[in-house]
Motif scaffolding. Structure first.
Motif, PDB file in Angstrom:
ATOM      1  N   SER A 137       0.823  -1.212   0.000  1.00  0.00           N
ATOM      2  CA  SER A 137       0.000   0.000   0.000  1.00  0.00           C
ATOM      3  C   SER A 137       0.856   1.260   0.000  1.00  0.00           C
ATOM      4  CB  SER A 137      -0.939  -0.007   1.205  1.00  0.00           C
ATOM      5  OG  SER A 137      -0.222   0.256   2.385  1.00  0.00           O
ATOM      6  N   MET A 138       2.117   1.139   0.422  1.00  0.00           N
ATOM      7  CA  MET A 138       2.972   2.333   0.510  1.00  0.00           C
ATOM      8  C   MET A 138       4.052   2.330  -0.554  1.00  0.00           C
ATOM      9  SD  MET A 138       3.454   2.418   4.594  1.00  0.00           S
ATOM     10  CE  MET A 138       2.089   2.756   5.691  1.00  0.00           C
ATOM     11  N   SER A 139       3.917   1.468  -1.543  1.00  0.00           N
ATOM     12  CA  SER A 139       4.978   1.366  -2.532  1.00  0.00           C
ATOM     13  C   SER A 139       4.624   2.074  -3.826  1.00  0.00           C
ATOM     14  CB  SER A 139       5.264  -0.102  -2.847  1.00  0.00           C
ATOM     15  OG  SER A 139       5.808  -0.735  -1.734  1.00  0.00           O
ATOM     16  N   ASP A 140       5.654   2.273  -4.614  1.00  0.00           N
ATOM     17  CA  ASP A 140       5.453   2.849  -5.934  1.00  0.00           C
ATOM     18  C   ASP A 140       4.930   1.769  -6.885  1.00  0.00           C
ATOM     19  OD1 ASP A 140       6.413   5.433  -7.548  1.00  0.00           O
ATOM     20  OD2 ASP A 140       6.634   3.628  -8.793  1.00  0.00           O
ATOM     21  N   GLN A 141       4.014   2.197  -7.771  1.00  0.00           N
ATOM     22  CA  GLN A 141       3.433   1.272  -8.755  1.00  0.00           C
ATOM     23  C   GLN A 141       4.456   0.396  -9.448  1.00  0.00           C
ATOM     24  OE1 GLN A 141       0.509   0.389  -9.592  1.00  0.00           O
ATOM     25  NE2 GLN A 141      -0.292   1.686  -7.981  1.00  0.00           N
ATOM     26  N   ALA A 142       5.501   1.052  -9.946  1.00  0.00           N
ATOM     27  CA  ALA A 142       6.460   0.354 -10.797  1.00  0.00           C
ATOM     28  C   ALA A 142       7.064  -0.854 -10.076  1.00  0.00           C
ATOM     29  CB  ALA A 142       7.554   1.309 -11.228  1.00  0.00           C
ATOM     30  N   TYR A 143       7.364  -0.673  -8.790  1.00  0.00           N
ATOM     31  CA  TYR A 143       7.978  -1.770  -8.041  1.00  0.00           C
ATOM     32  C   TYR A 143       6.996  -2.917  -7.822  1.00  0.00           C
ATOM     33  CZ  TYR A 143      11.874   1.334  -7.068  1.00  0.00           C
ATOM     34  OH  TYR A 143      12.949   2.152  -7.195  1.00  0.00           O
ATOM     35  N   ILE A 144       5.740  -2.553  -7.619  1.00  0.00           N
ATOM     36  CA  ILE A 144       4.737  -3.601  -7.408  1.00  0.00           C
ATOM     37  C   ILE A 144       4.575  -4.430  -8.673  1.00  0.00           C
ATOM     38  CG2 ILE A 144       2.297  -4.055  -6.979  1.00  0.00           C
ATOM     39  CD1 ILE A 144       2.175  -1.809  -5.109  1.00  0.00           C
ATOM     40  N   ILE A 145       4.399  -3.728  -9.785  1.00  0.00           N
ATOM     41  CA  ILE A 145       4.162  -4.416 -11.043  1.00  0.00           C
ATOM     42  C   ILE A 145       5.316  -5.345 -11.385  1.00  0.00           C
ATOM     43  CG2 ILE A 145       3.788  -4.118 -13.523  1.00  0.00           C
ATOM     44  CD1 ILE A 145       1.438  -3.259 -11.859  1.00  0.00           C
ATOM     45  N   SER A 146       6.536  -4.902 -11.075  1.00  0.00           N
ATOM     46  CA  SER A 146       7.668  -5.757 -11.424  1.00  0.00           C
ATOM     47  C   SER A 146       7.921  -6.805 -10.339  1.00  0.00           C
ATOM     48  CB  SER A 146       8.914  -4.903 -11.657  1.00  0.00           C
ATOM     49  OG  SER A 146       9.138  -4.099 -10.523  1.00  0.00           O
ATOM     50  N   GLY A 147       6.983  -6.920  -9.393  1.00  0.00           N
ATOM     51  CA  GLY A 147       7.086  -7.990  -8.410  1.00  0.00           C
ATOM     52  C   GLY A 147       8.252  -7.850  -7.453  1.00  0.00           C
ATOM     53  N   GLN A 148       8.535  -6.622  -6.984  1.00  0.00           N
ATOM     54  CA  GLN A 148       9.675  -6.446  -6.087  1.00  0.00           C
ATOM     55  C   GLN A 148       9.273  -6.123  -4.660  1.00  0.00           C
ATOM     56  OE1 GLN A 148      12.941  -4.057  -7.553  1.00  0.00           O
ATOM     57  NE2 GLN A 148      12.122  -4.198  -9.622  1.00  0.00           N
ATOM     58  N   VAL A 149       7.976  -5.931  -4.417  1.00  0.00           N
ATOM     59  CA  VAL A 149       7.566  -5.536  -3.071  1.00  0.00           C
ATOM     60  C   VAL A 149       7.267  -6.769  -2.240  1.00  0.00           C
ATOM     61  CG1 VAL A 149       5.913  -4.232  -1.711  1.00  0.00           C
ATOM     62  CG2 VAL A 149       6.616  -3.415  -3.959  1.00  0.00           C
TER      63      VAL A 149
END
Lengths: 294, 329
Positions: free
Chosen positions: A40-52
């Motif tokens: 919920s506190m991450s940047d979109q790009a990192y989520i989409i690339s599966g890094q969170v």
């Protein structure tokens, strides 16, 4: 199983294994919470690339701003509060009065009255007749569609009945001699002695109504009437629809979705998590009481 | 949870009057009822609203199931228009989708029972061995937590974790696998369903066992130790028999809810791509009845499900009473 006997080697090994297993249980239970907060506190790009994973990446609270600035979110949150208060109130009155009646062992026909309630634990009309009934009673789109069909949980009823049965009969008899009628005894003698169980019941019902979504989903036709659980449901269900057609998952809209969903999940979980440490023991004692005496 | 007796002889008014000396018994029964009402009318009056609730919202829908055998017109009466006999029953018995969802219900219910019934017992036994009070309480508190979440939130978490960018796929990629949309693959649905069910229920399920464990007489352990029983044997011969009534009661209750497998959760996490394994009787009833509007047909299937559920719990109860002497009533 505390002993004064020197622990054997096998037992010491067990203690270590046990500690590992229980730590595992704690981690597995907590992990989804941590993950959802991180997302919920991450940047979109990192989520989409599966890094969170455990910690937020590209920390920002933009999505929180997005969700909290949606008036419908707050409106639905308000509905949840309203529905919970009304439904809990109705449930409390009906459950208390019936449990009190059932706790009177001398009452003629008591077995029958108990049977009326308990039978419904094992057999119910089912979805369709209930749906037809609520619709035909004209309860759709009102709080009563949520409050009335679920007004008595038989398990809660039995818990409360067990509690009332454990109260000393002498007190009530003395009050009756002093000229109080049944209603007076219930209101002035029994209920003041039953604060703990009443609090437990309030929590049981309030948490279950707070969490419920299906009645509202079934009986509320307009968005402004939804509780927040249905708001969340529509958000996540909408997204599976999009994911299913594959290609859309790559589009911008789906990307915004990823954090928005996490934020909404966090914000709807928050109230429960906040009061959880304080209410937990009431739940445990209520469950145990119902089981031992019910 | 050992619920009050519902199979006991019904109270006097509802029993058939015994035949030969009928007149007398009935009159006597009436007189004592009149006395009871005169004495306790205030108590009875308190029961009126709750009874109305049960009659309207519990028993009326049971009767409402007659629409399974009647033609129903939306907007008409709740009991339908005219009799059509077993038409809808025959219809679902010949419906291949029905048999597929019936199968799915049995498999999902069976798997859930197999996994989610024993796990709380194991966890309770493990917790029972923890000597440090605060540590035990901490593990308990954490493990109860998922029980307090709305099923919608749980579904949301499942979806996030299993999404292409979620943690499960991160793990899969880390070990060199190909990320995959697990929630869209029917072969994964059962595993997802059962494991999330375990996540949500195991901790909470320990409460009753932990309560039962505290009631076991400590002298029994002392005696077992004097007889030279190892800890393992103490668990086997003292602890497990001590919580057996709780185990049996919960097993019967679990069997009773067997057919109603997590309707709300399935409704939230399944989709047309996974119907093959995910669609169960209750979700099928929902789609046929509420979504497509075939209320009579859906009611027929729903009634079938309720009857099986009732039969299951009654037979489990009977078997348990005959074999281990524990029963719900």
């Amino acid at each position: 199983m505390v002993t004064g006997i020197r622990p054997t080697r096998g037992y010491r090994a067990f203690v270590v294994v046990n500690a590992i297993i229980l730590t595992g249980v704690v981690l597995v239970t907590l992990y989804p919470f941590v993950n959802i907060v991180a997302r919920s506190m991450s940047d979109q790009a990192y989520i989409i690339s599966g890094q969170v994973n455990l910690l937020p990446k590209g920390f920002n609270l933009q999505a929180y701003g997005h969700v909290t600035s949606d008036p419908m979110f707050w409106r639905n949150y308000g509905n949840t509060v309203f529905y919970t208060i009304v439904a809990t109130g109705v449930a409390l009155v009906l459950t208390t009065t019936y449990a009190y009646v059932l706790s009177k062992k001398h009452l003629k026909g008591r077995t029958f009255l108990v049977a009326v309630a308990v039978f419904t634990m094992f057999f119910n009309g089912g979805l369709i007749p209930n749906y037809i009934l609520v619709t035909n009673l004209g309860l759709k789109n009102s709080v009563w569609a949520i409050a009335l069909p679920n007004a008595i949980s038989v398990f809660n009823l039995l818990v409360m009945k067990a509690f009332f049965e454990s109260l000393p009969a002498e007190l009530e008899e003395a009050a009756a001699v002093d000229g109080l009628n049944t209603y007076g005894v219930l209101l002035r003698i029994v209920l003041p002695l039953s604060k703990a169980i009443v609090a437990t019941m309030v929590l049981f019902y309030a948490v279950s109504f707070w969490n419920s979504w299906f009645s509202a989903f079934l009986y509320m036709d307009r968005q402004e009437l939804f509780p927040v659980t249905v708001y969340l449901r529509n958000l996540i269900a909408g997204s599976t629809g999009a994911e299913m057609s594959g290609a859309i998952a790559e589009s911008d809209e789906a990307q915004v979705d990823a954090t928005i969903k996490s934020v909404t999940i966090v914000l709807t979980t928050l109230p429960i998590l906040t009061i959880y440490p304080f209410i937990q023991r009431y739940f445990v004692s209520g469950i145990t009481l119902g089981a031992v005496k019910g | 949870m050992s619920a009050p007796r519902i199979l006991d002889p019904p109270p006097t008014t509802f029993a058939d009057p015994p035949l030969p000396p009928a007149g007398r018994t009935v009159r006597k029964g009436r007189r004592s009822w009149r006395r009871a009402i005169r004495k306790d009318w205030q108590l009875y009056s308190l029961a009126i609203l709750p009874l109305l609730f049960f009659v309207i919202f519990r028993y009326l829908p049971m009767i409402g199931n007659v629409i399974a055998f009647r033609r129903f017109r939306p907007g008409g009466g709740i009991f339908g228009e005219y009799w059509v006999g077993l038409r809808y029953v025959k219809m679902f018995l010949g419906d291949p989708t029905f048999w597929s969802v019936f199968n799915n219900t049995l498999i999902l219910g069976g798997l859930t029972l197999l996994v989610c019934f024993p796990l709380p017992i194991v966890l309770a036994l493990l917790l029972n061995e923890v000597r440090t009070r605060s540590l035990k309480r901490f593990v308990q508190s954490v493990s109860y937590l998922p029980h307090f979440l709305s099923i919608v939130i749980v579904a949301g978490m499942i979806m996030q974790m299993l999404s292409i960018d979620g943690v499960i796929n991160q793990l899969v990629s880390a070990v060199g696998g190909e990320p995959s949309a697990f929630l869209q693959r029917p072969e994964w649905f059962r595993a997802i369903y059962v494991s999330s069910e375990a996540w949500q229920t195991v901790g909470w399920g320990t409460i009753l066992y932990l309560a039962a464990l505290t009631t076991i007489d400590q002298d029994l352990y002392e005696a077992a130790r004097i007889d030279g029983a190892s800890r393992w044997r103490q668990t086997w011969h003292v602890t497990l028999p001590g919580i057996r009534p709780t185990m049996v009661t919960l097993l019967i209750l679990n069997i009773g809810t067997f057919m109603a497998v997590g309707f709300e959760k399935i409704l939230l996490i399944y989709n047309p791509l996974t119907y093959e394994t995910a669609d169960v009787i209750s979700t099928y009833v929902y789609r046929v009845g509420i979504v497509s509007g075939n209320l009579s047909y859906a009611a027929a299937i729903g009634l079938f499900e309720s009857i099986i559920g009732l039969t299951l719990v009654l037979s489990a109860n009977l078997i348990s009473r005959r074999t281990v002497g524990t029963s719900l009533w």
